[in-house]
Design an enzyme around this catalytic site. Structure first.
Site, mmCIF file in Angstrom:
data_model
loop_
_atom_site.group_PDB
_atom_site.id
_atom_site.type_symbol
_atom_site.label_atom_id
_atom_site.label_comp_id
_atom_site.label_asym_id
_atom_site.label_seq_id
_atom_site.Cartn_x
_atom_site.Cartn_y
_atom_site.Cartn_z
ATOM 1 C CB ALA A 180 -0.985 -0.003 1.295
ATOM 2 C CE LYS A 181 -0.420 7.315 -3.137
ATOM 3 N NZ LYS A 181 0.802 6.903 -3.856
ATOM 4 N NE ARG A 182 -0.165 0.571 5.818
ATOM 5 C CZ ARG A 182 -1.501 0.189 5.328
ATOM 6 N NH1 ARG A 182 -2.230 0.947 4.627
ATOM 7 N NH2 ARG A 182 -1.829 -0.919 5.122
ATOM 8 C CG ASP A 183 3.330 -0.841 2.615
ATOM 9 O OD1 ASP A 183 3.915 -0.812 3.466
ATOM 10 O OD2 ASP A 183 2.836 -1.340 1.848
ATOM 11 N N GLY A 184 5.551 3.196 1.292
ATOM 12 C CA GLY A 184 6.596 4.135 0.535
ATOM 13 C C GLY A 184 6.697 4.253 -0.889
#
Ligand SMILES: [Zn+2]
Length: 275
Positions: free
Chosen positions: A219-223
């Protein structure tokens, strides 16, 4: 990256069998402005082409209405007034798999329905007469999974995903579906619904998802996980994806020349974004 990797596999499966590759924008829920254009641009950047013009689910509501009306004429539709919480807290019968709809509203009387309609808008559910259904999957073989009285139209009036994709596949002549393996448990419901609507279920290919380092869906929060972000970091995204699949070639066409599904890794791909 996860979605693009799945898209490359879907393209390869289609092209190696001489099929068209279709794009469908599943926009029944609100979508972020610009998201569609970005996704199509990403596919082009990777070198994937497609046939015809992308169709939009938001422009096909009449088709979903017609399918629900047909099921209703066959006595296959009933109103459900349950909240999510009521479903979770309902006692479940032994033959119901965890998370399955327990059938609370299946046999309400007319008077009960009239009363409940004053409380909240109803969702529409399928009156299923099987508890399981079997599909064929090119990677998973014969797969049997649960079928319950799943939602056809949500309480907010939006057609349910399970209904929309089945109607679309039938109408578009889709006979092969390649997608992430998180959707494998949904395939039996969709294939069963296809048979009720008088069409042949597609052949499925559920491919391993891309996961982050802690084993969750990327997901986006993974970088840096989007093609744009990775390219900005100077990374050859096509090579990265091809490498994760053990494929050789610098373009989709080159990969296609030697593509053999039997050599694909069967485990999920753990992607750790750089930086
Ligand atoms: Zn209910």
């Amino acid at each position: 990256m996860g979605n693009l990797r799945t898209a490359l596999l879907a393209w390869l499966w289609a092209r190696r069998s001489g099929r068209e590759f279709l794009i469908r924008v599943e926009d029944l829920d609100r979508v972020r402005p610009g998201a569609e254009q970005r996704q199509l641009d990403d596919l082009r950047t990777l070198g994937l082409d497609w046939d015809g013009v992308p169709v939009h689910q938001s422009g096909r509501l009449d088709l979903y209405d017609a399918a629900i009306a047909r099921l209703d004429r066959d006595g296959r539709v009933y109103e459900c007034f349950c909240t999510r919480r009521e479903i979770l807290e309902a006692p479940t019968a032994p033959h119901h798999p965890p998370g399955a709809y327990p059938g609370t509203c299946r046999d309400l009387t007319d008077a009960e329905r009239a009363q409940r309609r004053t409380e909240r808008p109803a969702a529409l559910r399928l009156r299923a007469d099987v508890a399981t259904f079997t599909v064929e999957d090119e990677l998973h073989g014969t797969y049997e999974g649960a079928v319950d009285d799943f939602v056809l139209r949500r309480g907010d009036g939006v057609p349910a995903y399970n209904l929309a994709v089945v109607v679309d596949d039938a109408e578009q002549g889709v006979d092969q579906v390649v997608r992430g393996d998180d959707l494998l448990p949904s395939a039996p419901r969709q294939a069963y619904l296809a048979t009720l609507l008088g069409t042949r279920p597609p052949v499925y290919v559920h491919v391993p998802l891309a996961l982050n380092a802690s084993g969750r869906r990327l997901a986006k929060r993974d970088g840096a996980v989007t093609l744009g972000e990775l390219r900005a970091d100077g990374i050859d995204t096509f090579a990265l994806i091809a490498d994760s699949l053990g494929l050789t070639g610098a373009t989709p066409q080159e990969v296609l020349a030697t593509f053999d599904p039997a050599t694909l890794p069967t485990e999920r791909w753990v992607f750790v974004p750089p930086g």
